[in-house]
Structure formats: C-alpha cells, structure tokens
Write a protein that holds these residues in place. Sequence first.
Motif, PDB file in Angstrom:
ATOM      1  N   ILE A 153      41.497  23.714 -40.407  1.00 46.10           N
ATOM      2  CA  ILE A 153      41.859  25.137 -40.413  1.00 46.10           C
ATOM      3  C   ILE A 153      40.633  26.000 -40.149  1.00 46.10           C
ATOM      4  CG2 ILE A 153      42.702  27.032 -41.859  1.00 46.10           C
ATOM      5  CD1 ILE A 153      44.536  24.995 -43.252  1.00 46.10           C
ATOM      6  N   VAL A 154      39.543  25.716 -40.881  1.00 47.18           N
ATOM      7  CA  VAL A 154      38.340  26.538 -40.731  1.00 47.18           C
ATOM      8  C   VAL A 154      37.670  26.287 -39.374  1.00 47.18           C
ATOM      9  CG1 VAL A 154      36.047  26.984 -41.669  1.00 47.18           C
ATOM     10  CG2 VAL A 154      37.971  26.678 -43.218  1.00 47.18           C
TER      11      VAL A 154
ATOM     12  N   VAL B 210      46.966  31.988 -34.399  1.00 46.48           N
ATOM     13  CA  VAL B 210      45.844  31.548 -33.559  1.00 46.48           C
ATOM     14  C   VAL B 210      46.250  31.623 -32.079  1.00 46.48           C
ATOM     15  CG1 VAL B 210      46.189  29.029 -33.516  1.00 46.48           C
ATOM     16  CG2 VAL B 210      43.905  29.930 -33.511  1.00 46.48           C
TER      17      VAL B 210
ATOM     18  N   ILE C 186      38.922  24.842 -36.400  1.00 44.01           N
ATOM     19  CA  ILE C 186      39.668  25.114 -35.166  1.00 44.01           C
ATOM     20  C   ILE C 186      40.362  26.478 -35.226  1.00 44.01           C
ATOM     21  CG2 ILE C 186      41.388  24.222 -33.532  1.00 44.01           C
ATOM     22  CD1 ILE C 186      39.196  22.207 -33.893  1.00 44.01           C
ATOM     23  N   PHE C 187      41.190  26.693 -36.268  1.00 42.33           N
ATOM     24  CA  PHE C 187      41.945  27.955 -36.325  1.00 42.33           C
ATOM     25  C   PHE C 187      41.022  29.157 -36.503  1.00 42.33           C
ATOM     26  CE2 PHE C 187      46.271  26.121 -37.888  1.00 42.33           C
ATOM     27  CZ  PHE C 187      46.399  25.497 -36.664  1.00 42.33           C
ATOM     28  N   MET C 188      40.018  29.006 -37.371  1.00 44.93           N
ATOM     29  CA  MET C 188      39.133  30.149 -37.624  1.00 44.93           C
ATOM     30  C   MET C 188      37.895  30.111 -36.724  1.00 44.93           C
ATOM     31  SD  MET C 188      39.520  30.147 -41.766  1.00 44.93           S
ATOM     32  CE  MET C 188      39.123  31.804 -42.302  1.00 44.93           C
ATOM     33  N   HIS C 189      37.860  29.141 -35.811  1.00 42.44           N
ATOM     34  CA  HIS C 189      36.788  29.051 -34.797  1.00 42.44           C
ATOM     35  C   HIS C 189      35.391  28.911 -35.365  1.00 42.44           C
ATOM     36  CE1 HIS C 189      39.472  29.949 -31.486  1.00 42.44           C
ATOM     37  NE2 HIS C 189      39.963  30.963 -32.179  1.00 42.44           N
TER      38      HIS C 189
ATOM     39  N   LEU D 248      41.529  35.829 -38.913  1.00 45.40           N
ATOM     40  CA  LEU D 248      40.661  35.160 -39.890  1.00 45.40           C
ATOM     41  C   LEU D 248      41.255  35.276 -41.286  1.00 45.40           C
ATOM     42  CD1 LEU D 248      37.016  36.111 -38.840  1.00 45.40           C
ATOM     43  CD2 LEU D 248      38.101  33.875 -38.778  1.00 45.40           C
TER      44      LEU D 248
END
Lengths: 259, 119
Positions: free
Chosen positions: B76-77, A83, B79-82, A240
């Motif tokens: 995770i979904v 990230v 923040i990390f995956m925006h 992703l």
Amino acid sequence: MGWWYFSLWRKLGKMFMWFFLVSDAFTFSSLLIAYGALRHRFTDIWPAPGDVFTHFPFIHGHVPLAYVGLMTFILIMSSVTMVLAVDAGHRRDNKSVAVWMGLTIVGGFMFLGSQAWEWYHFIHGSEKGAYILSDGRFARTDDLEPGKLFIWQNHQKTIIEGAEAEKAIATSVKNIKGANLIENEYGNTPLFGNFFFFITGFHGFHVFSGVVINIIIFINVLTGVYTRRGHYEQVEKTGLYWHFVDLVWVFVFTFFYLV
Amino acid sequence: MSDQNNEHHGGYYTGDVHNQFVPEHYDPKNRKKIWTTFWILLAVTIFEVAIAFTSLSKELLMWTFVLLTIVKSGYIVGIFMHLKSEKKSLQYSILLPFLLIVYFIAMAIAEGNYLHKMF
C-alpha cells in the motif's frame, strides 16, 4: 511575501501530507499498542474475536470474520479506484479522474455503511446475552444453541447444558445484553468494548473525513479546477490520505479481528 | 498558466509567479502494476481469513499475521502511495520514526505480560 509562502506550500504540500500521516499513524499505533498491552494483561478473560464477529447479512449461522473480510475488500477496492484517479490525473484525463473519484466516494460510503451495520450488531448483541453466575463466572449464550452456557476461562471452554444450565441462569447475578462502554456480553471486561468503539470509531471518523474531502475534490474535478490549474497534485494529496485510511484498516483488521 | 506549458511530459509547471517545473514520473505501465497490487492484497487477505480457523498454533498464527500485515502495508505504502518512487531523504524521514514504534510495542507488551503475571 505572501506569494512566497503559497508557492512553498504548494511545492511542499505532498511532503506536509506525509508528515501529517506519520503523526496520525503514531496516534493509531498508540491505540493499537494500548489494546495489545491490556489484552496481554487480561488474557484470561479477553474474548476471542472469532467468537464475537460472527454475523453476516442474510446468513443464519456463524460466519466468523467473513464480514470484516468483506469490509477490507471494499476499502482495498476503493484504494485502487483512488490510485487510478491519481494515475488518470498524471495523464491529465479529467473525465477519468472524475469517474474514478466518484467510485472512490461510493466505496467510502459502502465502508461506512458496513461499519454502521457492524456497530449495530455489536451494540445489539445476541438474544439472551451473557450471564454472570453466582460463583462469579462469566457465561455466554449462543442464539443457535439455545439452553447452553459457554464459559471461557484461561483459554479453556466449558459448556454447561440442561438442568444445570437452567439452574445457573436462575441463580445468576446479572444478565448482560449487547455492549456499551461499561459492560459487554462478549467478555468479562469493559475494555474489549471500549477499545472496539474507540479504535473502529476513530478509524471510521477518518473514513468519514476522507469521504468529505474526496467529495470536495470531486466537485473541483467536475468544475474543471484542475484542468485550469494544469495539474492534479490536489488529487494526489487526497489520495495519500485515503490510502492511509486503508493502511490503518489493514492493521486494525489484523490486530483487532484476526489475532 | 497556459495549458501548453503543461503538455510537457514528465512534469508540470506550478503556474504561479515562480512557474517552477515539478518533475513527475508517469509510467504507462502503472495501471497494470496497480491491478497486480490489488490482486496481491486480496489474495493475502483471503489467505489470512482462511488460516485464522485452522489448528495451527496461536503463536505461529500471530507471527504469520504480523508478517503478512507488514507485506500488505509495504504494497500500500510503496505502490499506492508511491513512496517507492519518492526521494531517499523523504523515504527515510517517513519510515525511520517507526523504529520507535517497534520499541514501544516491545515495551508495552512486556509491561502487559508483567502485570498479568503479578496481579
């Protein structure tokens, strides 16, 4: 016509990745749900994960779940570096993207190595393995407590030791060492081993694919493909996928190792 | 596709024949948010391993683990995956299908318990 398609793909690339991940999440859900259903079906003979995954490198003794905890940490860490690579891409900072991508790949290899170690110990098993006694009961041994037999039945642990244990071993029907797809020394059901190999193997294969994709993107970053293109959407798409692999591990960790 | 085009803050041009502008939301505070998320995930994982061997009841432990797993996947979904900063329509089309998974879990576990009772 061709151009139109390509521009559409580029614009929708992230969305397509999301939809692929949704379908992939359904596959993993199915595997874990099948695990849950059959575990409930065979709840009397299902081994407790805390009794199975007890090894840790260089430590003599039982350290249950510490190793998978470490694997979780490694994967979460590599998710963070990924990230940060995406974040550096937003700043158009090619050098930082390369550094963070490189670290992500290292994290991926560390995880794969850990999994290989885990599989080795699962397949290899303990020194003495487990016995199927003459009365059909399933008895495990413990390398640290030689001469004792541990019998799990209906969530109750019975320990046999001394002469009784020797007699039980002498008259036992079968000795099972380690694990394969037909039998395993952890519990009197092949399903436990089957699910272990299939679920962690399927996830491990995803990690491996992720590392390969990450390496391709890493080479693109190094050769300046995205500097020329002017944006790092490709890094985002790979990110992703990589986060998804981390996400799946969080679920595998809970439902295979903790519960 | 010149680099000058892409100096624009808050997005980039696709650089193909359409040269479309794709908005991007870059926030310099992101990096701090990423590390905060990391510490939360780590703390939750350590907490999970720590309580796994306490004398709490199996039921309570299981529900705690399920809840904490959902919390972790949310971070995770989101923040990390925006996903948190994506459009509403995309958020719903990704998340709503998982209601079916919840239904699937309920059915499959009920089936497993039934088979256990009957055979």
